[in-house]
Design an enzyme around this catalytic site. Structure first.
Site, PDB file in Angstrom:
ATOM      1  N   ASP A 173       2.592  -0.773  11.995  1.00 20.74           N
ATOM      2  CA  ASP A 173       1.277  -1.252  11.543  1.00 20.74           C
ATOM      3  C   ASP A 173       0.989  -2.683  11.994  1.00 20.74           C
ATOM      4  O   ASP A 173      -0.113  -3.188  11.789  1.00 20.74           O
ATOM      5  CB  ASP A 173       1.183  -1.162  10.017  1.00 20.74           C
ATOM      6  CG  ASP A 173       1.105   0.293   9.557  1.00 20.74           C
ATOM      7  OD1 ASP A 173       0.745   1.163  10.376  1.00 20.74           O
ATOM      8  OD2 ASP A 173       1.400   0.555   8.380  1.00 20.74           O
ATOM      9  N   GLN A 204       4.989   9.453   7.039  1.00 21.61           N
ATOM     10  CA  GLN A 204       4.055  10.369   6.370  1.00 21.61           C
ATOM     11  C   GLN A 204       4.529  11.807   6.537  1.00 21.61           C
ATOM     12  O   GLN A 204       4.502  12.593   5.584  1.00 21.61           O
ATOM     13  CB  GLN A 204       2.650  10.169   6.925  1.00 21.61           C
ATOM     14  CG  GLN A 204       2.119   8.781   6.585  1.00 21.61           C
ATOM     15  CD  GLN A 204       0.736   8.506   7.129  1.00 21.61           C
ATOM     16  OE1 GLN A 204       0.196   9.291   7.893  1.00 21.61           O
ATOM     17  NE2 GLN A 204       0.167   7.380   6.735  1.00 21.61           N
ATOM     18  N   GLY A 264      -4.793   8.141   5.502  1.00 26.62           N
ATOM     19  CA  GLY A 264      -3.901   9.140   6.094  1.00 26.62           C
ATOM     20  C   GLY A 264      -2.721   9.420   5.186  1.00 26.62           C
ATOM     21  O   GLY A 264      -2.260  10.557   5.071  1.00 26.62           O
ATOM     22  N   LYS A 293      -3.889   6.053  14.954  1.00 26.07           N
ATOM     23  CA  LYS A 293      -3.984   5.331  13.679  1.00 26.07           C
ATOM     24  C   LYS A 293      -5.459   5.279  13.257  1.00 26.07           C
ATOM     25  O   LYS A 293      -6.269   6.046  13.760  1.00 26.07           O
ATOM     26  CB  LYS A 293      -3.378   3.933  13.835  1.00 26.07           C
ATOM     27  CG  LYS A 293      -1.869   3.971  14.061  1.00 26.07           C
ATOM     28  CD  LYS A 293      -1.158   4.520  12.842  1.00 26.07           C
ATOM     29  CE  LYS A 293       0.330   4.672  13.072  1.00 26.07           C
ATOM     30  NZ  LYS A 293       0.990   5.395  11.980  1.00 26.07           N
ATOM     31  N   LYS A 348       0.837  -1.211   0.000  1.00 25.79           N
ATOM     32  CA  LYS A 348       0.000   0.000   0.000  1.00 25.79           C
ATOM     33  C   LYS A 348       0.869   1.257   0.000  1.00 25.79           C
ATOM     34  O   LYS A 348       0.652   2.159  -0.800  1.00 25.79           O
ATOM     35  CB  LYS A 348      -0.907  -0.057   1.243  1.00 25.79           C
ATOM     36  CG  LYS A 348      -1.888   1.076   1.378  1.00 25.79           C
ATOM     37  CD  LYS A 348      -3.112   0.642   2.149  1.00 25.79           C
ATOM     38  CE  LYS A 348      -2.916   0.633   3.658  1.00 25.79           C
ATOM     39  NZ  LYS A 348      -2.801   1.970   4.250  1.00 25.79           N
ATOM     40  N   SER A 349       1.847   1.312   0.894  1.00 25.94           N
ATOM     41  CA  SER A 349       2.700   2.515   0.977  1.00 25.94           C
ATOM     42  C   SER A 349       3.409   2.773  -0.348  1.00 25.94           C
ATOM     43  O   SER A 349       3.489   3.912  -0.821  1.00 25.94           O
ATOM     44  CB  SER A 349       3.778   2.323   2.047  1.00 25.94           C
ATOM     45  OG  SER A 349       3.227   2.345   3.319  1.00 25.94           O
ATOM     46  N   ARG A 399      -6.851  -3.157  10.071  1.00 25.94           N
ATOM     47  CA  ARG A 399      -5.857  -4.044  10.709  1.00 25.94           C
ATOM     48  C   ARG A 399      -6.411  -4.674  11.995  1.00 25.94           C
ATOM     49  O   ARG A 399      -6.025  -5.776  12.361  1.00 25.94           O
ATOM     50  CB  ARG A 399      -4.562  -3.287  10.983  1.00 25.94           C
ATOM     51  CG  ARG A 399      -3.961  -2.730   9.688  1.00 25.94           C
ATOM     52  CD  ARG A 399      -2.476  -2.558   9.725  1.00 25.94           C
ATOM     53  NE  ARG A 399      -2.061  -1.713   8.611  1.00 25.94           N
ATOM     54  CZ  ARG A 399      -1.862  -2.118   7.370  1.00 25.94           C
ATOM     55  NH1 ARG A 399      -2.017  -3.381   7.043  1.00 25.94           N
ATOM     56  NH2 ARG A 399      -1.488  -1.272   6.419  1.00 25.94           N
ATOM     57  N   ARG A 441      -7.951  12.208  12.684  1.00 24.14           N
ATOM     58  CA  ARG A 441      -6.493  12.013  12.724  1.00 24.14           C
ATOM     59  C   ARG A 441      -5.749  13.343  12.646  1.00 24.14           C
ATOM     60  O   ARG A 441      -6.104  14.226  11.865  1.00 24.14           O
ATOM     61  CB  ARG A 441      -6.086  11.046  11.606  1.00 24.14           C
ATOM     62  CG  ARG A 441      -6.790   9.707  11.838  1.00 24.14           C
ATOM     63  CD  ARG A 441      -6.348   8.656  10.918  1.00 24.14           C
ATOM     64  NE  ARG A 441      -4.962   8.299  11.129  1.00 24.14           N
ATOM     65  CZ  ARG A 441      -4.273   7.509  10.320  1.00 24.14           C
ATOM     66  NH1 ARG A 441      -4.861   6.995   9.259  1.00 24.14           N
ATOM     67  NH2 ARG A 441      -3.018   7.230  10.577  1.00 24.14           N
TER      68      ARG A 441
HETATM   69  C1  S3P Z   1       2.616   4.975   6.212  1.00 27.10           C
HETATM   70  C2  S3P Z   1       3.291   5.321   7.335  1.00 27.10           C
HETATM   71  C3  S3P Z   1       2.888   4.935   8.688  1.00 27.10           C
HETATM   72  C4  S3P Z   1       1.893   3.786   8.666  1.00 27.10           C
HETATM   73  C5  S3P Z   1       0.837   3.974   7.633  1.00 27.10           C
HETATM   74  C6  S3P Z   1       1.434   4.111   6.260  1.00 27.10           C
HETATM   75  C7  S3P Z   1       3.108   5.471   4.921  1.00 27.10           C
HETATM   76  O1  S3P Z   1       2.281   6.035   9.322  1.00 27.10           O
HETATM   77  O2  S3P Z   1       1.318   3.625   9.939  1.00 27.10           O
HETATM   78  O3  S3P Z   1      -0.055   2.866   7.648  1.00 27.10           O
HETATM   79  O4  S3P Z   1       2.718   4.930   3.866  1.00 27.10           O
HETATM   80  O5  S3P Z   1       3.881   6.411   4.925  1.00 27.10           O
HETATM   81  P1  S3P Z   1       3.176   7.142  10.047  1.00 27.10           P
HETATM   82  O6  S3P Z   1       4.175   7.557   9.065  1.00 27.10           O
HETATM   83  O7  S3P Z   1       2.288   8.271  10.425  1.00 27.10           O
HETATM   84  O8  S3P Z   1       3.739   6.432  11.246  1.00 27.10           O
END
Ligand code: S3P
Length: 446
Positions: free
Chosen positions: A333, A187, A114, A360, A22-23, A406, A142
């Site tokens: 996660d 993020q 997010g 989260k 996903k990321s 999750r 959030r």
């Molecule tokens: C993500 C970063 C994480 C993670 C999220 C996806 C990303 O959040 O928990 O599910 O794709 O950059 P944080 O960067 O806020 O910890």
């Protein structure tokens, strides 16, 4: 609202390929949209969250074609079938370049994502227009100040109610900053680095611990001038990004549910193939190995700049563990499923330094504690973590996901370890990251 009814039937045995990461899927869309020319993204996660990112860039005038890939469930007895999610797709993006976006018509809806909202804030900070970002009920709870503050220092203007969505971003001329982030967050780091692409000079972000580094790796592959030293990343702005042809590996965070299930369900043995094993993501492997799990990485290789492997897991007996510190961002996660493993380990597990879990998709400290208690587990909630007392079997119960994908999938795994049928309610949210999750689970049960 969907629900899952689950109980132990058979050990889980077979091979599977989890859905695409996903990321990495989000970042592939963003950097391709900002590149000059045509990019091809293979094995893109065709699920709600990354599609929110696709929708956002389409609204800003980027031509994006999404072709879904036919699912592949290979069956060649006597070897167990290779199970594959139905999410992988090919995405073709005609990038408009850093300054080729146009003001979106209407609000940009980031859904539950997010990552979409925070990374978009970084991109929008550098645009000569305003845009309004909104999301679903969970996203609206959030915190966004963590990106608004550094991006405001760089020159963007935000309007929001107390730092929560919906929010408006007005971009403009940005200046580079050197930012010490109070949270280890990919993020936040990514939003600043993306805004840094629009600055004359070098933008620097330092985190308390290193978070996932997919943005840095992909920026480098696109020709950006980026340097990483420990938990500091620096990017030089105004470099033209090159289009890419990249393949997204399977998502370690989705694999995590099968890693845990394979270890916890007696008699199980699973091979989880083609999975991303970027060391900024695989804290769960180190933790489970320390707890006593039989896990092996096979066929380690690199795909599109990311480490990938096949993960072999076998049923094992686990012991409780104390953890915190730098393990937290690497496991961020995976805490819900790790807590299910802790609930079935011998002795106590103590998790600290994980306050981020409270912000989260749900407050994961509170939701994990309340739902595991329903399954008979002794859990103490700490401000920044949990203490979990392991037991031999869980009690079957009616539990809920709180709309958090999750939590839903972790509870489904917990249901396999209970003494009767468990009902997990509100499971539609699984589609944000893992459409087809239960089908794969059922097929592994044989
Ligand atoms: C993500 C970063 C994480 C993670 C999220 C996806 C990303 O959040 O928990 O599910 O794709 O950059 P944080 O960067 O806020 O910890």
């Amino acid at each position: 609202m969907d629900q899952i009814r689950i109980k132990f039937t058979n050990p889980l045995r077979g091979e599977l390929i989890p859905p695409p990461d996903k990321s990495i899927s989000h970042r592939a869309v963003i950097l391709s949209a900002l590149a000059e020319g045509k990019s091809v993204i293979r094995n893109f996660l065709h699920a709600e969250d990354p599609l929110s990112t696709v929708g956002a860039f389409r609204q800003m005038g980027v031509e994006i074609e999404v072709r879904s890939q036919k699912s592949e469930v290979r069956s060649h007895p006597p070897i167990p079938p290779l199970l594959r999610g139905e999410q992988g797709g090919v995405v073709i993006i005609n990038g408009n370049g850093l300054s080729g976006l146009r003001k979106p018509q209407g609000d940009i809806d980031c859904g539950n994502s997010g990552t979409t909202m925070r990374l978009l804030c970084g991109v929008l900070a550098g645009q000569p227009f305003s845009a309004m970002l909104k999301g679903d009920a969970s996203l609206t709870r959030r915190p966004m100040r963590r990106v608004m503050e550094p991006l405001t220092q760089m020159g963007a203007v935000f309007k929001s109610e107390n730092g929560y969505p919906p929010l408006s971003v007005t971009g403009g001329e940005l200046k580079p900053i050197t930012y010490k982030s109070p949270v280890a967050s990919a993020q936040v780091k990514s939003a600043i680095l993306l805004a840094g692409l629009y600055c004359d000079g070098v933008t620097t972000v330092t985190e308390p611990e290193k978070s996932r580094d997919h943005t840095e790796r992909m920026l480098k592959a696109a020709g950006a001038e980026i340097k990483v030293e420990g938990s500091t990343a620096r990017v030089k702005g105004r470099t033209v990004l090159s289009p890419q042809d990249l393949t997204v590996p399977a998502d370690f965070s989705s694999a995590a549910f099968f890693i845990a299930a394979g270890i916890l369900v007696p008699g199980s043995e699973i091979l989880i193939k083609n999975t991303g094993v970027n060391p900024t993501r695989t804290g769960l492997l180190e933790i489970l190995q320390t707890m006593g799990a039989d896990i092996r990485l096979e066929n380690e290789r690199e795909v599109s700049g990311e480490p990938v492997a096949d993960i072999y897991v076998k049923h094992s007996t686990l012991s409780g563990i104390d953890l915190g510190g730098e393990m937290v961002p690497k496991t961020i996660d995976e805490f819900p499923i790790l807590c299910v493993a802790a609930a079935l380990a011998q002795g106590k597990t103590k998790i600290t330094g994980a306050k981020e879990l409270r912000v989260k998709e749900s407050d994961r400290i509170a939701t994990v504690a309340s739902e595991l208690r329903k399954m008979g587990v002794n859990v103490a909630e700490l401000e920044d973590g949990l203490i979990i007392e392991g037991r031999e079997k869980l009690r079957s119960a009616v539990v809920q996901s709180y709309g958090d994908h999750r939590i839903a999938m972790s509870l489904a795994v917990a249901g396999l370890l209970a003494d009767g049928e468990t009902v997990v309610s509100d499971t539609d949210c699984i589609n944000t990251s893992f459409p087809g999750f239960m089908e794969i689970m059922r097929k592994l049960e044989g």
